[in-house]
Design a protein around this motif. Structure first.
Motif, PDB file in Angstrom:
ATOM      1  N   THR A 158      -5.938  -0.638 -36.664  1.00 58.35           N
ATOM      2  CA  THR A 158      -6.828   0.482 -36.360  1.00 58.35           C
ATOM      3  C   THR A 158      -8.276   0.023 -36.271  1.00 58.35           C
ATOM      4  OG1 THR A 158      -6.822   0.993 -38.744  1.00 58.35           O
ATOM      5  CG2 THR A 158      -5.295   2.210 -37.342  1.00 58.35           C
ATOM      6  N   ARG A 159      -8.806  -0.478 -37.347  1.00 57.76           N
ATOM      7  CA  ARG A 159     -10.215  -0.875 -37.363  1.00 57.76           C
ATOM      8  C   ARG A 159     -10.439  -2.143 -36.538  1.00 57.76           C
ATOM      9  NH1 ARG A 159     -13.023   0.714 -43.040  1.00 57.76           N
ATOM     10  NH2 ARG A 159     -12.467   2.920 -42.927  1.00 57.76           N
ATOM     11  N   GLY A 160      -9.550  -3.102 -36.654  1.00 59.56           N
ATOM     12  CA  GLY A 160      -9.728  -4.348 -35.920  1.00 59.56           C
ATOM     13  C   GLY A 160      -9.700  -4.148 -34.426  1.00 59.56           C
ATOM     14  N   ARG A 161      -8.738  -3.368 -33.942  1.00 63.27           N
ATOM     15  CA  ARG A 161      -8.644  -3.192 -32.499  1.00 63.27           C
ATOM     16  C   ARG A 161      -9.829  -2.410 -31.947  1.00 63.27           C
ATOM     17  NH1 ARG A 161      -3.306  -2.194 -31.564  1.00 63.27           N
ATOM     18  NH2 ARG A 161      -3.179  -4.443 -31.673  1.00 63.27           N
ATOM     19  N   GLN A 162     -10.297  -1.422 -32.681  1.00 61.76           N
ATOM     20  CA  GLN A 162     -11.476  -0.689 -32.229  1.00 61.76           C
ATOM     21  C   GLN A 162     -12.665  -1.632 -32.042  1.00 61.76           C
ATOM     22  OE1 GLN A 162     -12.024   2.280 -35.257  1.00 61.76           O
ATOM     23  NE2 GLN A 162     -10.255   3.498 -34.610  1.00 61.76           N
ATOM     24  N   VAL A 163     -12.862  -2.544 -32.990  1.00 63.99           N
ATOM     25  CA  VAL A 163     -13.978  -3.486 -32.899  1.00 63.99           C
ATOM     26  C   VAL A 163     -13.758  -4.471 -31.759  1.00 63.99           C
ATOM     27  CG1 VAL A 163     -15.073  -5.454 -34.060  1.00 63.99           C
ATOM     28  CG2 VAL A 163     -14.778  -3.288 -35.265  1.00 63.99           C
ATOM     29  N   ALA A 164     -12.533  -4.963 -31.593  1.00 64.56           N
ATOM     30  CA  ALA A 164     -12.257  -5.924 -30.521  1.00 64.56           C
ATOM     31  C   ALA A 164     -12.555  -5.315 -29.154  1.00 64.56           C
ATOM     32  CB  ALA A 164     -10.802  -6.379 -30.587  1.00 64.56           C
ATOM     33  N   VAL A 165     -12.087  -4.097 -28.934  1.00 61.65           N
ATOM     34  CA  VAL A 165     -12.296  -3.440 -27.642  1.00 61.65           C
ATOM     35  C   VAL A 165     -13.779  -3.187 -27.397  1.00 61.65           C
ATOM     36  CG1 VAL A 165     -11.883  -1.319 -26.327  1.00 61.65           C
ATOM     37  CG2 VAL A 165     -10.003  -2.396 -27.587  1.00 61.65           C
ATOM     38  N   ALA A 166     -14.461  -2.647 -28.394  1.00 62.02           N
ATOM     39  CA  ALA A 166     -15.878  -2.330 -28.223  1.00 62.02           C
ATOM     40  C   ALA A 166     -16.724  -3.592 -28.093  1.00 62.02           C
ATOM     41  CB  ALA A 166     -16.360  -1.484 -29.399  1.00 62.02           C
ATOM     42  N   ALA A 167     -16.415  -4.628 -28.890  1.00 60.63           N
ATOM     43  CA  ALA A 167     -17.191  -5.873 -28.826  1.00 60.63           C
ATOM     44  C   ALA A 167     -16.998  -6.567 -27.487  1.00 60.63           C
ATOM     45  CB  ALA A 167     -16.792  -6.799 -29.968  1.00 60.63           C
ATOM     46  N   GLU A 168     -15.764  -6.565 -26.984  1.00 59.46           N
ATOM     47  CA  GLU A 168     -15.496  -7.196 -25.690  1.00 59.46           C
ATOM     48  C   GLU A 168     -16.269  -6.484 -24.582  1.00 59.46           C
ATOM     49  OE1 GLU A 168     -13.711  -8.201 -21.908  1.00 59.46           O
ATOM     50  OE2 GLU A 168     -13.673  -6.203 -22.830  1.00 59.46           O
ATOM     51  N   ALA A 169     -16.327  -5.156 -24.650  1.00 57.80           N
ATOM     52  CA  ALA A 169     -17.061  -4.394 -23.636  1.00 57.80           C
ATOM     53  C   ALA A 169     -18.561  -4.663 -23.731  1.00 57.80           C
ATOM     54  CB  ALA A 169     -16.778  -2.902 -23.812  1.00 57.80           C
ATOM     55  N   LEU A 170     -19.107  -4.695 -24.953  1.00 61.74           N
ATOM     56  CA  LEU A 170     -20.527  -4.968 -25.130  1.00 61.74           C
ATOM     57  C   LEU A 170     -20.884  -6.373 -24.674  1.00 61.74           C
ATOM     58  CD1 LEU A 170     -21.329  -3.385 -28.619  1.00 61.74           C
ATOM     59  CD2 LEU A 170     -22.263  -2.688 -26.414  1.00 61.74           C
ATOM     60  N   ASP A 171     -20.039  -7.347 -25.027  1.00 62.74           N
ATOM     61  CA  ASP A 171     -20.337  -8.726 -24.665  1.00 62.74           C
ATOM     62  C   ASP A 171     -20.246  -8.926 -23.156  1.00 62.74           C
ATOM     63  OD1 ASP A 171     -20.848 -11.528 -25.627  1.00 62.74           O
ATOM     64  OD2 ASP A 171     -18.971 -11.863 -24.548  1.00 62.74           O
ATOM     65  N   SER A 172     -19.253  -8.312 -22.524  1.00 64.68           N
ATOM     66  CA  SER A 172     -19.112  -8.438 -21.069  1.00 64.68           C
ATOM     67  C   SER A 172     -20.305  -7.826 -20.357  1.00 64.68           C
ATOM     68  CB  SER A 172     -17.820  -7.756 -20.606  1.00 64.68           C
ATOM     69  OG  SER A 172     -16.685  -8.399 -21.156  1.00 64.68           O
ATOM     70  N   ALA A 173     -20.812  -6.727 -20.905  1.00 67.85           N
ATOM     71  CA  ALA A 173     -21.946  -6.052 -20.278  1.00 67.85           C
ATOM     72  C   ALA A 173     -23.237  -6.843 -20.438  1.00 67.85           C
ATOM     73  CB  ALA A 173     -22.127  -4.664 -20.879  1.00 67.85           C
ATOM     74  N   SER A 174     -23.298  -7.705 -21.470  1.00 65.93           N
ATOM     75  CA  SER A 174     -24.525  -8.458 -21.723  1.00 65.93           C
ATOM     76  C   SER A 174     -24.749  -9.544 -20.677  1.00 65.93           C
ATOM     77  CB  SER A 174     -24.494  -9.068 -23.121  1.00 65.93           C
ATOM     78  OG  SER A 174     -23.509 -10.076 -23.212  1.00 65.93           O
ATOM     79  N   GLY A 175     -23.663 -10.013 -20.037  1.00 64.45           N
ATOM     80  CA  GLY A 175     -23.785 -10.990 -18.954  1.00 64.45           C
ATOM     81  C   GLY A 175     -24.116 -12.382 -19.433  1.00 64.45           C
ATOM     82  N   PRO A 176     -25.372 -12.797 -19.499  1.00 66.42           N
ATOM     83  CA  PRO A 176     -25.733 -14.168 -19.854  1.00 66.42           C
ATOM     84  C   PRO A 176     -25.158 -14.577 -21.207  1.00 66.42           C
ATOM     85  CG  PRO A 176     -27.640 -12.995 -19.021  1.00 66.42           C
ATOM     86  CD  PRO A 176     -26.551 -11.978 -19.193  1.00 66.42           C
ATOM     87  N   GLY A 177     -24.635 -15.779 -21.243  1.00 63.16           N
ATOM     88  CA  GLY A 177     -24.070 -16.312 -22.481  1.00 63.16           C
ATOM     89  C   GLY A 177     -22.570 -16.380 -22.461  1.00 63.16           C
ATOM     90  N   ALA A 178     -21.925 -15.519 -21.686  1.00 62.34           N
ATOM     91  CA  ALA A 178     -20.477 -15.546 -21.610  1.00 62.34           C
ATOM     92  C   ALA A 178     -20.026 -16.679 -20.691  1.00 62.34           C
ATOM     93  CB  ALA A 178     -19.950 -14.206 -21.092  1.00 62.34           C
ATOM     94  N   ASP A 179     -18.906 -17.287 -21.013  1.00 61.37           N
ATOM     95  CA  ASP A 179     -18.347 -18.362 -20.203  1.00 61.37           C
ATOM     96  C   ASP A 179     -17.343 -17.749 -19.236  1.00 61.37           C
ATOM     97  OD1 ASP A 179     -16.834 -20.522 -19.201  1.00 61.37           O
ATOM     98  OD2 ASP A 179     -17.379 -21.739 -20.920  1.00 61.37           O
ATOM     99  N   ALA A 180     -17.579 -17.899 -17.949  1.00 64.78           N
ATOM    100  CA  ALA A 180     -16.719 -17.271 -16.944  1.00 64.78           C
ATOM    101  C   ALA A 180     -15.302 -17.816 -16.974  1.00 64.78           C
ATOM    102  CB  ALA A 180     -17.323 -17.467 -15.555  1.00 64.78           C
ATOM    103  N   ALA A 181     -15.094 -18.994 -17.566  1.00 64.91           N
ATOM    104  CA  ALA A 181     -13.772 -19.598 -17.565  1.00 64.91           C
ATOM    105  C   ALA A 181     -12.794 -18.841 -18.449  1.00 64.91           C
ATOM    106  CB  ALA A 181     -13.857 -21.056 -18.029  1.00 64.91           C
TER     107      ALA A 181
END
Length: 327
Positions: A158-181
């Motif tokens: 419950t708590r872990g998946r909520q954080v994983a989904v939200a963190a992945e969305a926030l990180d993807s939206a941030s753009g710079p810093g993510a590795d496209a691979a």
């Protein structure tokens, strides 16, 4: 019922009680000098390495080869990638966590049996040649694995998946810093310490965290991209035994030191036996300073379940008594 359909944690859930009791996080991280992560979408059982769509015989063989090497084996999947179809290609990661040998290797295999080519003993010792038999790259960006295995604990689902989904969305939206691979945020099978959910590990450093939310998870990942670690919510670096984890974090707090590889725990000596153990740990800084840290352990005063569904227990809590500069 799938683990992603489980209800929210109830008032008696292990993570709720642990937070209310203000149970210390320091010194509760998994212990591993190195990690191997294998991509496996679909459902995970409690013993995920042998209870998933991965061939259980291969999972057992991989577990056998990591035994005694200091390498921790875990399955990962892309956030919310829970379909049952076997992937044509699986991404894998190997990480060495020691501050003097911190590196991350990654690659893709069509046949997961190729992972048996890893030299697990060499990996546990931090030798990059451990993955020489695979087509490996050494990316310069870290990853964050968030525990979401509901078959081990409802709080992780419950708590872990909520954080994983939200963190992945926030990180993807941030753009710079993510590795496209490959994605920077992954779901991971088991990190221990369910009662500290949401829990996560940063690789290759091996720092694990508890009681995260999406914002703090993304902040931890952003720090790691700049060679820093976050002391807040940190459970410890997996390289060290529990007392060493506590000692390192105490020195960091005393110095205000956040550089990821700035501290080396060079010795941990137990000075008093169970059930109320004590240790002295020596922590060194690259500038020549060294500190002796006195750590004591005591059983938790208030019984509580260490995982949802388990009987009440009194986990060992570690505390720092003194931090003394010895040079």
């Amino acid at each position: 019922m799938r683990d992603d359909q489980l209800p929210a944690p109830q008032p008696h859930a292990c993570s709720v009680l642990s937070r209310e009791l203000d149970e210390p996080l320091a010194g509760t991280g998994a212990e591993a000098t190195a990690w191997v992560l294998v991509e496996q979408p679909g459902p995970w059982g409690r013993a995920a390495v042998t209870e998933s769509r991965l061939d259980p015989a291969l999972g057992a063989e991989l577990e056998g080869r990591t035994a005694g090497t200091g390498v921790r084996l875990a399955l990962i999947r892309r956030v919310e990638d829970h379909h049952d179809a076997a992937p044509r290609h699986r991404r894998w990661f190997a990480a060495s966590t020691h501050p003097k040998r911190t590196w991350l290797a990654s690659g893709v295999v069509e046949y997961p049996t190729d992972l048996l080519k890893i030299d697990f003993t060499a990996l546990g010792a931090g030798d990059r040649r451990a993955v020489a038999a695979l087509d490996a790259e050494f990316p310069g960006t870290p990853l964050l694995g968030v525990c979401t295995n509901g078959k081990r604990d409802a709080c992780c689902a419950t708590r872990g998946r909520q954080v994983a989904v939200a963190a992945e969305a926030l990180d993807s939206a941030s753009g710079p810093g993510a590795d496209a691979a490959f994605p920077a945020v992954w779901e991971i099978t088991h990190l221990g310490g369910h009662r500290f959910a949401p829990t996560a590990v940063v690789l290759p450093s091996g720092y694990s965290y508890g009681r995260l939310d999406a914002a703090s998870a993304v902040s931890v990942l952003a720090d790691a991209r700049h060679g820093r670690m976050a002391v807040a919510n940190c459970r410890g670096r997996s390289t060290w035994p529990r007392a060493g984890q506590v000692a390192e974090l105490a020195v960091r707090s005393a110095l205000g030191e956040t550089a990821q590889d700035a501290l080396d725990v060079v010795a941990v000596t137990q000075t008093a036996p169970d059930p109320e153990p004590a240790w002295t740990a020596v922590v060194e800084h690259p500038d020549g300073r060294a500190f002796a840290v006195s750590v004591t352990g005591a059983l938790a005063a208030v019984p509580r379940p260490e995982s949802c569904g388990k009987a009440d227990g009194t986990p060992l809590e570690l505390w720092v008594d003194t931090v003394d500069k010895i040079r």
